[in-house]
Design a protein around this motif. Structure first.
Motif, mmCIF file in Angstrom:
data_model
loop_
_atom_site.group_PDB
_atom_site.id
_atom_site.type_symbol
_atom_site.label_atom_id
_atom_site.label_comp_id
_atom_site.label_asym_id
_atom_site.label_seq_id
_atom_site.Cartn_x
_atom_site.Cartn_y
_atom_site.Cartn_z
ATOM 1 N N GLY A 41 0.576 -4.167 -18.286
ATOM 2 C CA GLY A 41 -0.171 -4.005 -17.041
ATOM 3 C C GLY A 41 -0.722 -2.616 -16.782
ATOM 4 O O GLY A 41 -1.329 -2.383 -15.743
ATOM 5 N N ASP A 42 -0.543 -1.690 -17.707
ATOM 6 C CA ASP A 42 -1.078 -0.329 -17.538
ATOM 7 C C ASP A 42 -2.589 -0.380 -17.775
ATOM 8 O O ASP A 42 -3.060 -0.307 -18.919
ATOM 9 N N THR A 43 -3.359 -0.475 -16.696
ATOM 10 C CA THR A 43 -4.803 -0.673 -16.825
ATOM 11 C C THR A 43 -5.519 0.543 -17.412
ATOM 12 O O THR A 43 -6.515 0.395 -18.114
ATOM 13 N N GLY A 44 -5.021 1.729 -17.130
ATOM 14 C CA GLY A 44 -5.630 2.933 -17.702
ATOM 15 C C GLY A 44 -5.478 2.961 -19.214
ATOM 16 O O GLY A 44 -6.444 3.226 -19.948
ATOM 17 N N LEU A 45 -4.280 2.681 -19.691
ATOM 18 C CA LEU A 45 -4.030 2.643 -21.127
ATOM 19 C C LEU A 45 -4.809 1.497 -21.768
ATOM 20 O O LEU A 45 -5.370 1.647 -22.857
ATOM 21 N N ALA A 46 -4.882 0.366 -21.074
ATOM 22 C CA ALA A 46 -5.642 -0.784 -21.592
ATOM 23 C C ALA A 46 -7.121 -0.433 -21.741
ATOM 24 O O ALA A 46 -7.763 -0.826 -22.719
ATOM 25 N N ALA A 47 -7.664 0.324 -20.806
ATOM 26 C CA ALA A 47 -9.071 0.729 -20.892
ATOM 27 C C ALA A 47 -9.285 1.655 -22.091
ATOM 28 O O ALA A 47 -10.286 1.535 -22.807
ATOM 29 N N GLU A 48 -8.344 2.578 -22.330
ATOM 30 C CA GLU A 48 -8.452 3.465 -23.489
ATOM 31 C C GLU A 48 -8.398 2.670 -24.790
ATOM 32 O O GLU A 48 -9.170 2.934 -25.718
ATOM 33 N N ILE A 49 -7.496 1.706 -24.842
ATOM 34 C CA ILE A 49 -7.366 0.870 -26.036
ATOM 35 C C ILE A 49 -8.648 0.077 -26.251
ATOM 36 O O ILE A 49 -9.145 -0.031 -27.381
ATOM 37 N N LEU A 81 -3.401 -1.644 -31.888
ATOM 38 C CA LEU A 81 -3.585 -0.391 -31.149
ATOM 39 C C LEU A 81 -2.652 -0.302 -29.943
ATOM 40 O O LEU A 81 -2.146 0.776 -29.615
ATOM 41 N N ALA A 82 -2.417 -1.423 -29.279
ATOM 42 C CA ALA A 82 -1.506 -1.428 -28.132
ATOM 43 C C ALA A 82 -0.079 -1.096 -28.583
ATOM 44 O O ALA A 82 0.617 -0.301 -27.933
ATOM 45 N N ALA A 83 0.349 -1.688 -29.688
ATOM 46 C CA ALA A 83 1.689 -1.398 -30.199
ATOM 47 C C ALA A 83 1.814 0.069 -30.590
ATOM 48 O O ALA A 83 2.826 0.716 -30.303
ATOM 49 N N THR A 84 0.778 0.605 -31.211
ATOM 50 C CA THR A 84 0.774 2.015 -31.588
ATOM 51 C C THR A 84 0.848 2.909 -30.351
ATOM 52 O O THR A 84 1.598 3.886 -30.316
ATOM 53 N N ALA A 85 0.086 2.554 -29.326
ATOM 54 C CA ALA A 85 0.091 3.340 -28.089
ATOM 55 C C ALA A 85 1.456 3.301 -27.414
ATOM 56 O O ALA A 85 1.941 4.321 -26.907
ATOM 57 N N LEU A 86 2.094 2.140 -27.407
ATOM 58 C CA LEU A 86 3.412 2.023 -26.792
ATOM 59 C C LEU A 86 4.452 2.834 -27.556
ATOM 60 O O LEU A 86 5.298 3.498 -26.946
ATOM 61 N N ARG A 87 4.386 2.801 -28.893
ATOM 62 C CA ARG A 87 5.317 3.616 -29.686
ATOM 63 C C ARG A 87 5.115 5.102 -29.396
ATOM 64 O O ARG A 87 6.082 5.848 -29.238
ATOM 65 N N SER A 88 3.874 5.517 -29.308
ATOM 66 C CA SER A 88 3.572 6.921 -29.002
ATOM 67 C C SER A 88 4.121 7.303 -27.631
ATOM 68 O O SER A 88 4.678 8.389 -27.457
ATOM 69 N N GLU A 89 3.949 6.411 -26.673
ATOM 70 C CA GLU A 89 4.449 6.677 -25.318
ATOM 71 C C GLU A 89 5.971 6.774 -25.308
ATOM 72 O O GLU A 89 6.542 7.654 -24.660
ATOM 73 N N LEU A 90 6.645 5.902 -26.033
ATOM 74 C CA LEU A 90 8.108 5.956 -26.106
ATOM 75 C C LEU A 90 8.576 7.258 -26.754
ATOM 76 O O LEU A 90 9.540 7.869 -26.301
ATOM 77 N N ARG A 91 7.891 7.677 -27.813
ATOM 78 C CA ARG A 91 8.253 8.944 -28.457
ATOM 79 C C ARG A 91 8.036 10.119 -27.513
ATOM 80 O O ARG A 91 8.849 11.037 -27.445
ATOM 81 N N ARG A 92 6.933 10.093 -26.766
ATOM 82 C CA ARG A 92 6.652 11.165 -25.813
ATOM 83 C C ARG A 92 7.742 11.222 -24.750
ATOM 84 O O ARG A 92 8.253 12.294 -24.413
ATOM 85 N N GLN A 93 8.119 10.054 -24.231
ATOM 86 C CA GLN A 93 9.159 10.014 -23.206
ATOM 87 C C GLN A 93 10.487 10.527 -23.756
ATOM 88 O O GLN A 93 11.225 11.238 -23.069
#
Length: 154
Positions: A41-49, A81-93
């Motif tokens: 549901g993260d619309t900002g991240l979805a728009a980037e993807i 790309l969504a899975a990659t973005a989520l992994r990146s976000e988890l690593r950042r957190q």
């Protein structure tokens, strides 16, 4: 009538911006809705993807068969790309959490390890394989830096 193959062919063979714009217009809802679902549901991240998917399509269109399923490729690429973005976000957190813990430890002369240890373990587990191995070797097994580098092949 599905004119996707003709539009894709026009983009690849003639670099027709109009054809590409029509491809985007006809598939943007599919890509965006998949992205929104995959990123919770993260619309900002979805728009980037969504932007990245179509930028990748523009670059890789010549590798796709015009008669193939563009929608299938778009769906698969969006999921990737969504899975990659989520992994990146988890690593950042995890990095932020580790930094916050380190900062808290530096500012506390007598930390309460019973509350910090589980958070530290979670942060270490969220790291990539090489980073996690380096931390475990250096701080859990108390190896010197040269040994850590040798074990990791650096």
């Amino acid at each position: 009538m599905n004119d996707t193959p003709e539009l894709l062919r026009a983009w690849v063979e003639q670099s027709s911006e109009d054809a590409f714009a029509r491809l985007v217009k006809s598939h943007v809802d599919l890509v965006y809705s998949v992205a929104v679902r995959k990123v919770g549901g993260d619309t900002g991240l979805a728009a980037e993807i969504t932007q990245t998917v179509f930028a990748d399509l523009a670059r890789k269109a010549h590798t796709l068969r015009a008669e193939g399923s563009l929608a299938g490729w778009l769906h698969r690429h969006t999921c990737y790309l969504a899975a990659t973005a989520l992994r990146s976000e988890l690593r950042r957190q995890a990095r932020e959490q580790t930094a916050a813990l380190m900062h808290a430890l530096e500012n506390s002369s007598n930390p309460d390890w019973s509350s910090v240890a589980p958070l530290l373990d979670d942060a270490v587990n969220a790291l990539g394989d090489i980073d996690r191995r380096a931390i475990v070797l250096r701080y859990y097994e108390q190896r010197d830096v040269q040994t850590v580098a040798r074990v990791l092949g650096m």
